[in-house]
Write a protein that holds these residues in place. Structure first.
Motif, PDB file in Angstrom:
ATOM      1  N   UNK A 131       0.950  -1.321  -0.076  1.00 14.50           N
ATOM      2  CA  UNK A 131      -0.059   0.074  -0.597  1.00 14.50           C
ATOM      3  C   UNK A 131       0.956   1.380   0.129  1.00 14.50           C
ATOM      4  N   UNK A 132       2.186   1.626   0.815  1.00  9.44           N
ATOM      5  CA  UNK A 132       2.305   2.395   0.518  1.00  9.44           C
ATOM      6  C   UNK A 132       3.271   3.096  -0.392  1.00  9.44           C
ATOM      7  N   UNK A 133       3.900   1.640  -1.113  1.00 10.19           N
ATOM      8  CA  UNK A 133       4.590   1.436  -2.124  1.00 10.19           C
ATOM      9  C   UNK A 133       3.599   2.441  -3.938  1.00 10.19           C
ATOM     10  N   UNK A 140      -0.164   1.168  -9.538  1.00 10.62           N
ATOM     11  CA  UNK A 140      -1.784   0.287  -9.332  1.00 10.62           C
ATOM     12  C   UNK A 140      -1.183  -1.161  -8.405  1.00 10.62           C
ATOM     13  N   UNK A 141      -0.097  -2.252  -8.838  1.00 14.69           N
ATOM     14  CA  UNK A 141       0.422  -2.585  -7.571  1.00 14.69           C
ATOM     15  C   UNK A 141       2.029  -2.633  -7.064  1.00 14.69           C
ATOM     16  N   UNK A 322      13.179 -11.448   3.639  1.00 14.81           N
ATOM     17  CA  UNK A 322      12.624 -11.726   5.540  1.00 14.81           C
ATOM     18  C   UNK A 322      12.303 -11.079   6.233  1.00 14.81           C
ATOM     19  N   UNK A 323      11.654 -11.387   6.921  1.00 17.23           N
ATOM     20  CA  UNK A 323      10.874 -10.220   8.358  1.00 17.23           C
ATOM     21  C   UNK A 323      12.336  -9.274   8.244  1.00 17.23           C
ATOM     22  N   UNK A 324      12.997  -8.914   9.220  1.00 17.68           N
ATOM     23  CA  UNK A 324      13.804  -7.740   8.765  1.00 17.68           C
ATOM     24  C   UNK A 324      14.145  -6.883   7.973  1.00 17.68           C
ATOM     25  N   UNK A 325      14.619  -7.411   6.972  1.00 16.43           N
ATOM     26  CA  UNK A 325      14.729  -6.508   5.670  1.00 16.43           C
ATOM     27  C   UNK A 325      12.884  -5.710   5.653  1.00 16.43           C
ATOM     28  N   UNK A 326      12.218  -7.119   6.007  1.00 20.76           N
ATOM     29  CA  UNK A 326      10.464  -5.934   5.489  1.00 20.76           C
ATOM     30  C   UNK A 326      10.208  -4.849   6.418  1.00 20.76           C
ATOM     31  N   UNK A 327      10.608  -5.402   7.239  1.00 21.41           N
ATOM     32  CA  UNK A 327      10.613  -4.039   8.473  1.00 21.41           C
ATOM     33  C   UNK A 327      11.687  -2.789   8.358  1.00 21.41           C
ATOM     34  N   UNK A 328      12.711  -2.916   8.400  1.00 18.87           N
ATOM     35  CA  UNK A 328      13.491  -1.481   8.041  1.00 18.87           C
ATOM     36  C   UNK A 328      12.434  -1.325   6.821  1.00 18.87           C
ATOM     37  N   UNK A 329      12.530  -1.816   5.826  1.00 18.42           N
ATOM     38  CA  UNK A 329      11.905  -0.988   4.588  1.00 18.42           C
ATOM     39  C   UNK A 329      10.743   0.136   4.628  1.00 18.42           C
ATOM     40  N   UNK A 330       9.634  -0.799   5.398  1.00 15.28           N
ATOM     41  CA  UNK A 330       8.389   0.083   5.938  1.00 15.28           C
ATOM     42  C   UNK A 330       8.702   1.129   6.663  1.00 15.28           C
ATOM     43  N   UNK A 331       9.433   1.444   7.400  1.00 15.57           N
ATOM     44  CA  UNK A 331       9.856   1.970   8.359  1.00 15.57           C
ATOM     45  C   UNK A 331      10.471   3.022   7.450  1.00 15.57           C
ATOM     46  N   UNK A 332      11.291   3.216   6.075  1.00  9.14           N
ATOM     47  CA  UNK A 332      11.928   3.561   5.470  1.00  9.14           C
ATOM     48  C   UNK A 332      10.990   4.607   4.261  1.00  9.14           C
ATOM     49  N   UNK A 333      10.222   3.380   4.043  1.00  6.35           N
ATOM     50  CA  UNK A 333       9.185   4.486   3.555  1.00  6.35           C
ATOM     51  C   UNK A 333       8.770   5.383   3.799  1.00  6.35           C
ATOM     52  N   UNK A 334       7.647   4.850   5.195  1.00  3.37           N
ATOM     53  CA  UNK A 334       7.400   5.390   6.438  1.00  3.37           C
ATOM     54  C   UNK A 334       7.717   7.263   6.378  1.00  3.37           C
ATOM     55  N   UNK A 335       8.639   6.810   5.966  1.00  4.63           N
ATOM     56  CA  UNK A 335       9.934   8.477   6.257  1.00  4.63           C
ATOM     57  C   UNK A 335       9.471   9.769   5.032  1.00  4.63           C
ATOM     58  N   UNK A 336       9.263   8.411   3.980  1.00  6.22           N
ATOM     59  CA  UNK A 336       8.534   9.695   2.639  1.00  6.22           C
ATOM     60  C   UNK A 336       7.560   9.921   2.555  1.00  6.22           C
ATOM     61  N   UNK A 337       6.659  10.271   3.757  1.00  7.66           N
ATOM     62  CA  UNK A 337       5.373  10.835   3.376  1.00  7.66           C
ATOM     63  C   UNK A 337       5.720  11.965   3.892  1.00  7.66           C
TER      64      UNK A 337
END
Length: 341
Positions: A131-133, A140-141, A322-337
């Motif tokens: 969703x954030x991407x 679209x996806x 893996x879960x570690x990179x997904x967590x770090x990516x989610x936090x990184x992408x949120x900063x772009x908001x």
């Protein structure tokens, strides 16, 4: 022979105070193996005429030094004085504090990685980023794999296996580690069709190359070199139109994709992912660990029906995060908001 008698047995050596301390630190199995190696070296030295008592006295120090060397890792912090900020050999982007904290939390506890908390059923790990991407890129996806080379590989394999993929000769890149676009296309099972020349490629070159066996047109951003002078290339917007007219998938590989206009910070302008989406390519691939500033990852954004096909490719499981990179990516992408930050 008297020199050898000065050496302790392995058991005797393991009972000394200094070696007992090493066992507490490194474990009995490793210390025992290191002690045997040190004793073998001492015996060899005595055969060459060394004094046995001297060799025996040195044993604890030699064992400690060997163990310290084994405990030291080459994967340790260093100073980057190369002048290249995002240096591949030095790990590329340094993560934001928020990403480090998110990764640490992911390491230390179970997560709802593939569990839908709302329904109680199984979820998809890409859901944490999709969703954030889409929000940040206008696509679209989206789907995520472990680096951009993997993103290109799985997209080419999904749509081009056993069929033709068209690329301009001026965009057949080679990047670090002798990674060449023709090689990755071959591994993906698609046949490379080169069009144009090194310095000039025109719309008619693409149109003339399209046949019944054409599956995909690939545009590659030449981020690590530039051809100047008597040149011509087909822009992404026009290439997307050519693809639509022929019913052929158009993919734009941005490489080090950026989510912001870097010229605002006095840097050379690079195309943003949102701009590439707006230009009309069906699929856009880019990295997470370069200009985006996250951990190693590869993103594919674009048409929903095409992303669904990629996610059904068996390679997707082999290339997932893996879960570690997904967590770090989610936090990184949120900063772009918050662009101001």
């Amino acid at each position: 022979m008297n020199g050898f008698r000065a050496l302790p047995s392995v058991d005797q050596l393991l009972q000394t105070d200094s070696v007992l301390q090493l066992i507490d630190t490194h474990g009995r199995q490793l210390v025992t193996a290191t002690a045997r190696t040190a004793l073998d070296a001492a015996r060899a030295a005595i055969r060459e005429g060394a004094d046995g008592a001297v060799q025996a006295a040195r044993l604890p120090h030699l064992i400690a030094a060997d163990l310290a060397g084994m405990a030291q890792t080459n994967l340790r912090p260093i100073l980057n004085l190369t002048g290249t900020v995002l240096h591949t050999n030095l790990g590329r982007a340094i993560l934001a504090d928020e990403a480090i904290a998110a990764a640490t939390d992911a390491m230390s506890s179970p997560l709802a990685l593939e569990f839908d908390l709302a329904t109680g059923g199984r979820g998809q790990r890409d859901d944490h980023l999709r969703d954030i991407l889409c929000e940040l890129t206008g696509a679209e996806d989206a789907t995520i794999v472990n680096n951009n080379a993997a993103a290109v590989l799985i997209a080419l394999n999904t749509f081009g296996q056993g069929r033709d993929s068209i690329v301009s000769r001026g965009e057949l890149i080679e990047i670090g580690g002798a990674f060449r676009m023709p090689d990755i296309m071959s591994r993906a099972g698609t046949r490379l069709v080169e069009v144009g020349t090194t310095n000039r490629t025109h719309p008619r070159d693409y149109r003339d190359a399209i046949t019944d066996t054409t599956a995909l047109i690939l545009k590659v951003h030449t981020s690590n070199y530039r051809i100047e002078g008597f040149t011509a290339e087909v822009g992404a917007t026009e290439l997307a139109q050519i693809g639509r007219e022929a019913g052929v998938v158009v993919m734009n590989d941005l490489g080090a994709g950026s989510l912001v206009d870097l010229s605002h910070y006095g840097l050379r302008r690079e195309p943003t992912v949102a701009e590439a989406v707006a230009e009309g390519a069906d699929l856009i691939t880019f990295s997470g660990d370069k200009l985006l500033g996250g951990p190693q990852a590869g993103f594919i954004v674009g048409r929903r029906d095409l992303i669904a096909q990629i996610n059904r490719n068996p390679l997707k499981r082999a290339l997932r995060l893996d879960k570690i990179r997904i967590a770090a990516l989610q936090a990184t992408l949120r900063l772009y908001r918050d662009p101001d930050r």
